[in-house]
Every structure is written in structure tokens, then in C-alpha cells.
Design a protein around this motif. Structure first.
Motif, PDB file in Angstrom:
ATOM      1  N   VAL A 189      31.982  33.782  45.916  1.00  0.00           N
ATOM      2  CA  VAL A 189      33.147  34.422  46.233  1.00  0.00           C
ATOM      3  C   VAL A 189      34.191  33.330  46.260  1.00  0.00           C
ATOM      4  O   VAL A 189      35.347  33.433  45.949  1.00  0.00           O
ATOM      5  N   GLU A 190      33.820  32.265  46.885  1.00  0.00           N
ATOM      6  CA  GLU A 190      34.771  30.945  46.871  1.00  0.00           C
ATOM      7  C   GLU A 190      35.167  30.729  45.504  1.00  0.00           C
ATOM      8  O   GLU A 190      36.519  30.504  45.216  1.00  0.00           O
ATOM      9  N   ALA A 191      34.265  30.752  44.503  1.00  0.00           N
ATOM     10  CA  ALA A 191      34.910  30.373  43.143  1.00  0.00           C
ATOM     11  C   ALA A 191      35.489  31.458  42.536  1.00  0.00           C
ATOM     12  O   ALA A 191      36.594  31.076  41.809  1.00  0.00           O
ATOM     13  N   ASP A 192      35.491  32.577  42.869  1.00  0.00           N
ATOM     14  CA  ASP A 192      36.021  33.787  42.370  1.00  0.00           C
ATOM     15  C   ASP A 192      37.630  33.455  43.050  1.00  0.00           C
ATOM     16  O   ASP A 192      38.535  33.905  42.149  1.00  0.00           O
ATOM     17  N   LEU A 248      37.179  42.460  44.858  1.00  0.00           N
ATOM     18  CA  LEU A 248      36.697  41.909  46.196  1.00  0.00           C
ATOM     19  C   LEU A 248      37.681  42.399  47.218  1.00  0.00           C
ATOM     20  O   LEU A 248      38.729  42.451  47.187  1.00  0.00           O
ATOM     21  N   LEU A 249      37.140  43.013  48.177  1.00  0.00           N
ATOM     22  CA  LEU A 249      37.773  43.498  49.508  1.00  0.00           C
ATOM     23  C   LEU A 249      37.864  42.591  50.611  1.00  0.00           C
ATOM     24  O   LEU A 249      37.114  41.602  50.568  1.00  0.00           O
ATOM     25  N   PRO A 250      38.780  42.539  51.262  1.00  0.00           N
ATOM     26  CA  PRO A 250      39.466  41.540  52.274  1.00  0.00           C
ATOM     27  C   PRO A 250      38.405  41.417  53.345  1.00  0.00           C
ATOM     28  O   PRO A 250      38.013  40.163  53.754  1.00  0.00           O
ATOM     29  N   GLY A 251      37.569  42.433  53.479  1.00  0.00           N
ATOM     30  CA  GLY A 251      36.770  42.225  54.669  1.00  0.00           C
ATOM     31  C   GLY A 251      35.480  41.474  54.100  1.00  0.00           C
ATOM     32  O   GLY A 251      34.647  40.828  55.027  1.00  0.00           O
TER      33      GLY A 251
END
Ligand code: C2E
Ligand code: MG
Ligand code: MG
Ligand code: MG
Length: 279
Positions: free
Chosen positions: A27-30, A70-73
Motif C-alpha cells: 500500500v505504501e509503494a502504491d 484503494l479506499l481511505p479506510g
């Protein structure tokens, strides 16, 4: 492989490391990729006063990569943990301010509310980033509002207090988000220079049947009002919930009952349409 990441925007040295799970690293890389390739966007959801006028629109971040959404949650907690939220947050401040200027220029001037994470407020770059956004967008501070969750106020360090002071000194509004859910400390509430109190969706979801939740909503609305804040009920989805929060005397409402979050062009059209029928 394994890797140590430090929370906040500080380098690795000295601070307590947080080990991220594999999924979080992805997720961080995304998020880095999204920042660099223009895959971030803001959607805007209206807040409607009980008299029918528009109170504000809230900017909500969206991350739309070619292969997945990606969703904010999911991505906000990872962004907070890794510190990339500081850069995402600065991007939001500028985009939100530019949109406030756009709405003004289109004849539907409306406050834009921007969410701010705890990690941003503990960063020394926060106040300069806010100033830069206001100047760059050439927008009046009164057209911007920042939303903080209560957890921010657990740590009122020097940097945090200085940042809060500069927000209010700049004339930017300050909302307490998700109130009543987490660390609702009445002592802190009393001392904060907040201008708006947003009552958490968990109280609204069970209305109108849950009379005890109704009593709490009514009491929180009175508390906010007595402290001179605008009180907003979050997450109103039905006409019955709308009637209940009106009976509890809130000032404004946000929720799917009125409007969902919309892309910028759609919310602009929505505001223009509303304006022609304004009470
Ligand atoms: P929030 O600030 O409390 O934003 C309101 C959330 O409630 C939004 O979810 C919105 O879509 C949702 N919502 C609004 N009305 C209703 C309703 O009637 N029913 C239901 N079930 N939900 C409703 P979203 O966009 O998924 O955002 C979730 C959270 O992520 C936000 O909660 C906020 O804490 C965080 N977030 C979103 N954008 C940003 C951002 O740019 N920066 C930061 N720091 N956090 C953000
Ligand atoms: Mg919010
Ligand atoms: Mg909220
Ligand atoms: Mg929330």
C-alpha cells in the motif's frame, strides 16, 4: 524482505521503529506511485444546514491506480503509520484550497473542509504548508476549514499547540471530527478553539429507534452550541434520521440522505443546481 519504517516524517534515527506487514508495504509503494502519477483525487461531499443552505463541502481523498482502487479506510492508516500522510496531506491542502477558489469564481462560494491527520499537526512543516496553500490558491482563509479527530488532542505538544494557534490566527475554521467516538475528553473540548463539532456516525446510525443514542446526540448538540460551535450530524442516510437529528437541534447534516461524495465537476454542478432553488 523486512524493513523498518518510522512513524511521522522523521528519519529512522532515534525514534521507535514500526515494522510494517507485507500488505502495508505494498500500500505504501502504491501511495508513492499514486502521488507521482496523478492517481490521487479528491471527492467532495456537501454538508447541508437544516434551513437547506449549504454549510460546506468536505474533501475526501481517493486513490485510483490503474489496477486497483484503494479506499481511505485502508490507505489512510498506512499513510499515517509510514509518514507519507504528511505529503498526501500537503497535496490535499493545496488541492482543497484551489477548489475553494474555483467554487468562488464559479459563483457558488462554499467552505471546503479538509481532513488533517495527527502526524501532520505534529510536523513543523504544517503551518508553512497551510500558508502556502492559501497564498498559492489566492483564497480567503474563511473559505477553508480543517477537520481533526479527537485523538489529536491526546498529545498537545508545543508543535501541535503552535500549529493549532496558527490555524486559528490565520482565520481558518477548525472542526472536531467523529466526536464522541474515541477519546472525547470534555476538558480538551472546553479549551480548544474549534468552530465546528461533528457528531460521529455511530450515534446517528441507530436513530431514530435508539432513544438513548438520541439523548446523547441531543446533549452533545447542546454542548457544542453552548461552546459556540456549529454542530453537524454525520452519516444521515434516511428521512427518519434527518427528522431525529433536526429534533435534537443540530445545525447541519452530512450523509447519503443529502448527497454522496462526488468528483469535483459533479459537486460543482450539484452546487449550481442547488443555488437556483435556494430558500
Ligand atoms: P471522515 O472524515 O469522518 O469522512 C466521512 C466519511 O463518511 C467518508 O468516508 C464518507 O464517504 C462517509 N460517509 C458520509 N456520509 C455517509 C453516510 O450517510 N453513510 C455512511 N455509511 N458513510 C458516510 P471515506 O471517504 O471512506 O473516508 C473515510 C475516512 O478517511 C474519513 O472519515 C477520514 O477520517 C479519512 N480521510 C478521507 N480523506 C482524507 C484526507 O484527505 N486526509 C486524511 N487525513 N484523512 C482522510
Ligand atoms: Mg472528516
Ligand atoms: Mg467524520
Ligand atoms: Mg469518520
Amino acid at each position: 524482505g523486512k524493513r523498518l519504517i518510522v512513524s511521522g516524517d522523521q528519519p529512522l534515527s532515534g525514534r521507535l521503529g514500526v515494522q510494517l506487514a507485507r500488505e502495508e508495504l505494498i500500500v505504501e509503494a502504491d501511495l508513492h506511485r499514486a502521488l507521482e502519477s496523478g492517481c490521487l483525487a479528491l471527492e467532495y461531499q456537501p454538508l447541508v444546514r437544516v434551513d437547506g443552505r449549504i454549510e460546506a463541502v468536505e474533501a475526501l481523498m481517493r486513490c485510483e491506480l490503474p489496477e486497483r482502487r484503494l479506499l481511505p479506510g485502508k490507505f489512510i492508516p498506512v499513510a499515517e503509520k509510514t509518514g507519507i500522510i504528511v505529503r498526501l496531506g500537503e497535496w490535499c491542502l493545496l488541492q482543497g484550497a484551489l477548489f475553494a477558489a474555483r467554487l468562488r469564481d464559479e459563483g457558488v462560494a462554499t467552505k471546503v473542509a479538509i481532513n488533517v491527520s495527527r502526524a501532520q499537526l505534529t510536523s513543523r512543516s504544517f503551518a508553512p504548508a497551510l500558508q502556502a496553500a492559501l497564498i498559492c490558491a489566492n483564497v480567503a482563509p474563511a473559505l477553508i476549514e480543517l477537520e481533526f479527530t479527537e485523538s489529536l488532542f491526546l498529545d498537545l505538544s508545543e508543535t501541535v499547540q503552535a500549529n493549532l494557534r496558527s490555524v486559528r490566527a490565520a482565520g481558518v475554521g477548525m472542526a472536531i471530527d467523529d466526536f464522541g467516538y474515541g477519546y472525547s475528553c470534555l476538558a480538551n473540548l472546553k479549551d480548544l478553539p474549534a468552530t465546528k463539532l461533528k457528531l460521529d456516525r455511530s450515534f446517528i446510525r441507530v436513530l431514530p429507534d435508539d432513544r438513548r443514542a438520541y439523548a446523547v446526540v441531543k446533549a452533545m448538540a447542546m454542548l457544542g452550541r453552548e461552546l459556540g460551535m456549529t454542530v453537524v450530524a454525520e452519516g444521515v442516510e434516511t428521512a427518519a434520521q434527518q427528522a431525529a437529528v433536526e429534533a435534537a437541534a443540530v445545525d447541519a447534516v452530512q450523509g447519503f440522505f443529502h448527497a454522496r461524495p462526488m468528483p469535483d465537476e459533479a459537486v460543482l454542478a450539484w452546487l449550481k443546481e442547488r443555488k437556483t432553488h435556494e430558500p
